[in-house]
Design an enzyme around this catalytic site. Structure first.
Site, short mmCIF file in Angstrom:
data_model
loop_
_atom_site.label_atom_id
_atom_site.label_comp_id
_atom_site.label_asym_id
_atom_site.label_seq_id
_atom_site.Cartn_x
_atom_site.Cartn_y
_atom_site.Cartn_z
N LYS A 203 0.86 -1.18 0.00
CA LYS A 203 0.00 0.00 0.00
C LYS A 203 0.89 1.23 0.00
O LYS A 203 1.69 1.43 0.91
CB LYS A 203 -0.91 -0.01 1.22
CG LYS A 203 -1.78 1.24 1.31
CD LYS A 203 -2.79 1.15 2.41
CE LYS A 203 -3.58 2.45 2.51
NZ LYS A 203 -4.60 2.38 3.55
N LYS A 256 -2.09 -1.42 -3.95
CA LYS A 256 -3.00 -0.27 -3.91
C LYS A 256 -2.19 1.01 -3.93
O LYS A 256 -1.22 1.10 -3.20
CB LYS A 256 -3.79 -0.36 -2.61
CG LYS A 256 -4.68 0.81 -2.34
CD LYS A 256 -5.29 0.68 -0.99
CE LYS A 256 -6.02 1.98 -0.70
NZ LYS A 256 -6.46 2.06 0.66
N TYR A 321 -15.03 1.24 -7.19
CA TYR A 321 -16.31 1.94 -7.01
C TYR A 321 -17.19 1.80 -8.24
O TYR A 321 -18.37 2.11 -8.20
CB TYR A 321 -16.05 3.42 -6.67
CG TYR A 321 -15.19 3.55 -5.43
CD1 TYR A 321 -15.74 3.38 -4.17
CD2 TYR A 321 -13.81 3.78 -5.53
CE1 TYR A 321 -14.95 3.44 -3.03
CE2 TYR A 321 -13.01 3.85 -4.41
CZ TYR A 321 -13.59 3.68 -3.16
OH TYR A 321 -12.80 3.72 -2.04
C1 PBG Z 1 -7.32 3.24 5.29
C2 PBG Z 1 -7.72 3.18 3.88
C3 PBG Z 1 -7.57 4.18 2.93
C4 PBG Z 1 -8.12 3.67 1.75
C5 PBG Z 1 -8.58 2.39 2.01
N1 PBG Z 1 -8.31 2.09 3.34
C6 PBG Z 1 -7.08 5.56 3.03
C7 PBG Z 1 -5.73 5.87 3.48
O1 PBG Z 1 -4.86 5.01 3.64
O2 PBG Z 1 -5.52 7.05 3.73
C8 PBG Z 1 -8.18 4.41 0.45
C9 PBG Z 1 -9.22 3.93 -0.51
C10 PBG Z 1 -9.48 4.89 -1.60
O3 PBG Z 1 -8.81 5.93 -1.78
O4 PBG Z 1 -10.43 4.60 -2.36
N2 PBG Z 1 -8.34 2.84 6.14
#
Ligand code: PBG
Length: 339
Positions: A203, A256, A321
């Site tokens: 991530k 991600k 989405y």
């Molecule tokens: C953290 C989380 C995030 C997303 C999914 N889980 C945000 C972050 O790490 O700041 C992002 C998902 C998206 O942007 O669609 N709980």
């Protein structure tokens, strides 16, 4: 019919265009086929009943109360989407994110309600603290530092509460070290050995999450997430992260965001041959929506092209989405081609 007289001026053995001449031929040689079976649909669950509040920066995405989340899940199933990924918006936040493991919180309640109404739907829960902490960080703080091991304890509590509510898969998204192993052990100790873990393994610290933080009300009040999320410049490190999560017991690994990191998806798939998910995040979605609203791009085509690229890169599961819209588009396309 007389064939068109052509004069070939090039002496070519191979003409790639032969296999692009008709839609039937193109579909014979198509290498990547999207299917609604691959889509996992994120939902934002909030308190109350009858709540359906559109997220301004994400047209078509709503904060939903539990009853509406059930309806949305059923509508998604009718479109052919059989999995949802739940995020929660608690009514109270504190500095340790304790609402994340409230048995009656929005996520836990939604898991129970969705499983009751639609038992075959795969219910996945996002496990993180950022929506639940008053400061918006993904863990417990010491001054301005996110403390790893104390945060893992909180994340374990959240994951256990999701499993107790009936989640099929828990998905830790916090990027603390050691959380996958700690969650696996805690689930097994409580007899939840059948609950799978989908880890947000690679991530990145991405600006593409901007609109999500509106949707989930989870923007950090100060600082950023660079001390735990990955540097966008690194790919070898992504492989180490994925390897560690697999060693700790992850069943599915995730990359991600998706489209800016297609190379990482491909390397993860080729290196580990493991079930791989990719998350087309909020910013990826909102950019397409915004450009389409201005008439600058053809939204349905860009939607399908972006999802196809993620599948082609090697993702088995695509979190998007667009899940419902894309599933409907696939159904329409297969009706048109008569299969
Ligand atoms: C953290 C989380 C995030 C997303 C999914 N889980 C945000 C972050 O790490 O700041 C992002 C998902 C998206 O942007 O669609 N709980």
């Amino acid at each position: 019919m007389n064939p068109v007289k052509t004069v070939h001026t090039l002496d070519l053995v191979r003409r790639s265009r032969r296999l692009r001449r008709s839609s039937g031929i193109r579909s014979f040689v198509r290498e990547t086929r999207l299917s609604a079976d691959q889509f996992l649909y994120p939902l934002f669950v909030t308190a109350g009943t009858g709540v359906r509040r559109e997220v301004p920066s994400m047209p078509g995405v709503f904060q939903l109360s539990v009853d509406e989340a059930v309806r949305e899940t059923e509508a998604a199933r009718a479109d052919g989407v059989h999995g949802v990924l739940l995020f929660g918006l608690p009514s109270k936040k504190d500095d340790i994110g304790s609402a994340a493991y409230d048995a009656d919180g929005p996520v836990q309640s939604a898991v129970r309600a969705i499983k009751r109404a639609s038992p075959d739907t795969v219910v996945v829960t996002d496990v993180c603290l950022c929506e639940y902490t008053s400061h918006g960080h993904c863990g417990v703080l010491d001054g301005h530092d996110v403390v790893n091991d104390a945060s893992v304890e909180q994340l374990v509590r959240a994951a256990v509460s999701h499993a107790a509510a009936g989640a099929d898969i828990v998905a830790p998204s916090d990027m603390m070290d050691g959380r996958v192993g700690a969650i696996r052990k805690a689930l097994d100790d409580r007899g939840c050995d059948g609950v799978a873990i989908m880890s947000y393994a690679a991530k990145y610290c991405s600006a593409f999450y901007g609109p999500f933080r509106d949707a989930a009300d989870s923007a950090p009040q100060f600082g950023d997430r660079r001390t735990h999320q990955m540097d966008p410049a690194n790919a070898e490190e992504a492989l180490r992260e994925v390897e560690q999560d697999i060693d700790e017991g992850a069943d599915i690994v995730m990359v991600k965001p998706a489209m800016p990191y297609l190379d990482v998806i491909r390397q993860v798939k080729d290196t580990f041959g493991y079930p791989t998910a990719a998350y087309q995040v909020s910013g990826e979605y909102s950019m397409i929506k915004a450009a389409a609203a201005r008439g600058w791009i053809d939204e349905p085509r860009v939607m399908m092209e972006s999802l196809t690229s993620i599948a082609r890169a090697g993702a088995d599961i695509i979190i998007t989405y667009y899940a419902r819209e894309a599933a409907r588009a696939l159904t329409r396309a297969s009706r048109q081609s008569g299969d």
